[in-house]
Write a protein that holds these residues in place. Structure first.
Motif, PDB file in Angstrom:
ATOM      1  N   TRP A  26      50.381 -27.545  73.976  1.00 52.25           N
ATOM      2  CA  TRP A  26      50.886 -26.437  73.391  1.00 52.25           C
ATOM      3  C   TRP A  26      50.729 -25.157  74.173  1.00 52.25           C
ATOM      4  N   LYS A  27      52.028 -24.672  74.606  1.00 51.78           N
ATOM      5  CA  LYS A  27      51.900 -23.465  75.555  1.00 51.78           C
ATOM      6  C   LYS A  27      52.770 -22.334  74.786  1.00 51.78           C
ATOM      7  N   THR A  28      52.046 -21.341  74.570  1.00 52.91           N
ATOM      8  CA  THR A  28      52.608 -20.328  73.654  1.00 52.91           C
ATOM      9  C   THR A  28      52.052 -18.769  73.811  1.00 52.91           C
ATOM     10  N   VAL A  29      52.437 -17.904  73.167  1.00 52.59           N
ATOM     11  CA  VAL A  29      51.574 -16.530  72.975  1.00 52.59           C
ATOM     12  C   VAL A  29      50.945 -16.575  71.667  1.00 52.59           C
ATOM     13  N   LEU A  30      49.489 -16.577  71.561  1.00 54.77           N
ATOM     14  CA  LEU A  30      49.026 -16.467  70.157  1.00 54.77           C
ATOM     15  C   LEU A  30      48.915 -14.835  69.874  1.00 54.77           C
ATOM     16  N   ILE A  31      49.395 -14.801  68.480  1.00 50.97           N
ATOM     17  CA  ILE A  31      49.662 -13.447  67.927  1.00 50.97           C
ATOM     18  C   ILE A  31      48.645 -13.448  66.692  1.00 50.97           C
ATOM     19  N   THR A  32      47.671 -12.399  66.603  1.00 52.46           N
ATOM     20  CA  THR A  32      46.940 -12.371  65.522  1.00 52.46           C
ATOM     21  C   THR A  32      47.393 -12.465  64.113  1.00 52.46           C
ATOM     22  N   HIS A  33      46.914 -12.831  63.340  1.00 53.94           N
ATOM     23  CA  HIS A  33      47.537 -13.165  61.855  1.00 53.94           C
ATOM     24  C   HIS A  33      47.363 -12.044  61.199  1.00 53.94           C
ATOM     25  N   HIS A  34      46.636 -11.018  61.456  1.00 57.46           N
ATOM     26  CA  HIS A  34      46.261  -9.891  60.580  1.00 57.46           C
ATOM     27  C   HIS A  34      47.183  -8.740  60.809  1.00 57.46           C
ATOM     28  N   LEU A  35      47.883  -8.651  59.738  1.00 55.53           N
ATOM     29  CA  LEU A  35      49.034  -7.775  59.739  1.00 55.53           C
ATOM     30  C   LEU A  35      48.752  -6.367  60.017  1.00 55.53           C
ATOM     31  N   MET A  36      47.644  -5.714  59.544  1.00 49.99           N
ATOM     32  CA  MET A  36      47.078  -4.480  60.094  1.00 49.99           C
ATOM     33  C   MET A  36      47.104  -4.276  61.516  1.00 49.99           C
ATOM     34  N   LEU A  37      46.226  -5.259  62.091  1.00 46.96           N
ATOM     35  CA  LEU A  37      45.712  -5.234  63.421  1.00 46.96           C
ATOM     36  C   LEU A  37      47.222  -5.173  64.296  1.00 46.96           C
ATOM     37  N   LYS A  38      48.070  -6.154  64.067  1.00 50.53           N
ATOM     38  CA  LYS A  38      49.059  -6.178  64.937  1.00 50.53           C
ATOM     39  C   LYS A  38      50.260  -5.136  64.672  1.00 50.53           C
ATOM     40  N   GLY A  39      49.943  -4.175  63.882  1.00 54.29           N
ATOM     41  CA  GLY A  39      50.792  -3.116  63.438  1.00 54.29           C
ATOM     42  C   GLY A  39      52.014  -3.378  62.533  1.00 54.29           C
ATOM     43  N   GLU A  40      51.903  -4.550  62.052  1.00 53.59           N
ATOM     44  CA  GLU A  40      53.172  -4.957  60.853  1.00 53.59           C
ATOM     45  C   GLU A  40      53.009  -4.179  59.756  1.00 53.59           C
ATOM     46  N   LEU A  41      51.815  -3.880  59.393  1.00 53.89           N
ATOM     47  CA  LEU A  41      51.369  -2.861  58.264  1.00 53.89           C
ATOM     48  C   LEU A  41      50.522  -1.725  58.996  1.00 53.89           C
ATOM     49  N   GLU A  42      51.256  -0.695  59.110  1.00 51.30           N
ATOM     50  CA  GLU A  42      50.727   0.233  59.960  1.00 51.30           C
ATOM     51  C   GLU A  42      49.274   0.974  59.184  1.00 51.30           C
ATOM     52  N   TYR A  43      48.208   0.891  59.968  1.00 54.25           N
ATOM     53  CA  TYR A  43      46.935   1.539  59.904  1.00 54.25           C
ATOM     54  C   TYR A  43      46.345   1.863  60.971  1.00 54.25           C
ATOM     55  N   LYS A  44      46.356   2.957  61.746  1.00 52.74           N
ATOM     56  CA  LYS A  44      46.110   2.975  63.009  1.00 52.74           C
ATOM     57  C   LYS A  44      44.656   3.038  63.633  1.00 52.74           C
ATOM     58  N   GLU A  45      44.106   3.186  62.460  1.00 55.01           N
ATOM     59  CA  GLU A  45      42.540   3.331  62.788  1.00 55.01           C
ATOM     60  C   GLU A  45      41.797   1.887  62.661  1.00 55.01           C
ATOM     61  N   VAL A  46      42.368   0.774  62.217  1.00 56.82           N
ATOM     62  CA  VAL A  46      42.270  -0.598  62.401  1.00 56.82           C
ATOM     63  C   VAL A  46      41.934  -1.156  63.821  1.00 56.82           C
ATOM     64  N   THR A  47      40.519  -1.569  63.979  1.00 55.80           N
ATOM     65  CA  THR A  47      40.189  -2.081  65.452  1.00 55.80           C
ATOM     66  C   THR A  47      40.179  -3.724  65.408  1.00 55.80           C
ATOM     67  N   GLY A  48      40.047  -4.267  64.292  1.00 55.98           N
ATOM     68  CA  GLY A  48      39.947  -5.871  64.516  1.00 55.98           C
ATOM     69  C   GLY A  48      40.027  -6.393  62.916  1.00 55.98           C
ATOM     70  N   GLY A  49      40.241  -7.674  62.979  1.00 58.22           N
ATOM     71  CA  GLY A  49      40.487  -8.372  61.723  1.00 58.22           C
ATOM     72  C   GLY A  49      40.362  -9.965  61.718  1.00 58.22           C
ATOM     73  N   LYS A  50      40.349 -10.463  60.731  1.00 65.20           N
ATOM     74  CA  LYS A  50      40.604 -11.828  60.484  1.00 65.20           C
ATOM     75  C   LYS A  50      40.941 -12.090  59.271  1.00 65.20           C
ATOM     76  N   THR A  51      41.896 -13.183  59.030  1.00 63.13           N
ATOM     77  CA  THR A  51      42.554 -13.572  57.861  1.00 63.13           C
ATOM     78  C   THR A  51      41.814 -14.895  57.548  1.00 63.13           C
TER      79      THR A  51
END
Length: 277
Positions: free
Chosen positions: A200-225
């Protein structure tokens, strides 16, 4: 004249006190998640909670504990050889295959960023020889080193088991402990990572919507779903501004939207009412 000045002084003082009381007064939040907690990440002080000490199923929030255990007790440069058992792990994967060789650090990255259950089993087998033995060691670590009191894990990934449980408070405590580790913080805040696996060759993208910016919250520093049917939607989030660092855990929301809405409400509350305390 003096009387007027005194009246004005009293009015201003009353307004000042009122404004300060409003700034620190607790506010009742309407939260959809069955359990939730807001904690000052630095002091560990609970700022708000709803059923925060009630036993819950964590789903993949378990991986926060697995990651920090591996970081503190393993050698990140170790080469782990993937077993057949790992390859056939259920659920979300990074698609490890039997015989593949991966560093322990890369497995921890796959565990946290893409929530790879197979990476969790690979870590467990490498660290302790088996999932069951790893769970025993992990529970001892969480009790003796982290100081939790209401957590019992039977696997490294959070797939449902009746005796695999924790509380929002304990998960917050584990998260805050883990965030003291520089490597954990770096992985926990990672939004994208190249994955060059054997199959499997890919780019892993965080599942956390706030962390990756899909749901904007600029103060977020980390997350796990997390999600399994029995746990509902679970979410761990860290955030900070110049005044305070916050940790939010929400558990057993019916939908992702509920989990993220609750998280936003709790972060807003923490930044508004506790940043200057």
């Amino acid at each position: 004249m003096k009387k007027c000045v005194m009246i004005m002084f009293v009015l201003c003082l009353s307004l000042h006190i009122s404004m300060n009381v409003e700034a620190v007064s607790p506010k009742k939040l309407s939260l959809a998640s069955k359990s939730a907690i807001l904690v000052d990440s630095t002091t560990g002080r609970v700022l708000y909670e709803k059923n925060g000490y009630e036993r819950m199923y964590p789903a993949s929030l378990t991986k926060i504990a697995t990651a920090i255990y591996a970081l503190e007790n393993g050698n990140l440069n170790d080469i782990v050889t993937i077993s057949k058992n790992v390859e056939h792990t259920d659920g979300t994967k990074v698609y490890l295959v039997e015989g593949e060789q991966v560093t322990l650090k890369h497995l921890i990255q796959g565990l946290l960023i893409n929530s790879g259950n197979d990476a969790g089993v690979a870590i467990a087998e490498h660290m302790s020889g088996s999932v069951s033995e790893f769970a025993k060691n992990l529970n001892t670590f969480l009790m003796d080193k982290v100081g939790v009191s209401a957590t019992h894990f039977v696997n490294p990934h959070g797939l449902f088991a009746k005796n695999h449980y924790t509380t929002a408070y304990d998960i917050a405590k584990i998260t805050n402990y883990a965030m003291k580790n520089k490597t954990f913080r770096q992985i926990f805040e990672t939004k994208e990572l190249s994955w060059n696996g054997k199959e499997w060759k890919t780019v892993l993208i965080t599942h956390h919507l706030m962390l990756k910016g899909e749901l904007e919250y600029k103060e977020v520093t980390g997350g796990k779903t997390g999600y399994v049917n029995e746990s509902g939607q679970t979410l761990a989030t860290t955030a900070e501004n110049k005044n305070i660092r916050l940790t939010v855990i929400t558990m057993d929301a019916k939908t992702k939207s509920e989990a993220y809405n609750d998280t936003k409400k709790l972060l807003d509350y923490g930044f508004k009412y506790h940043s200057l305390i």
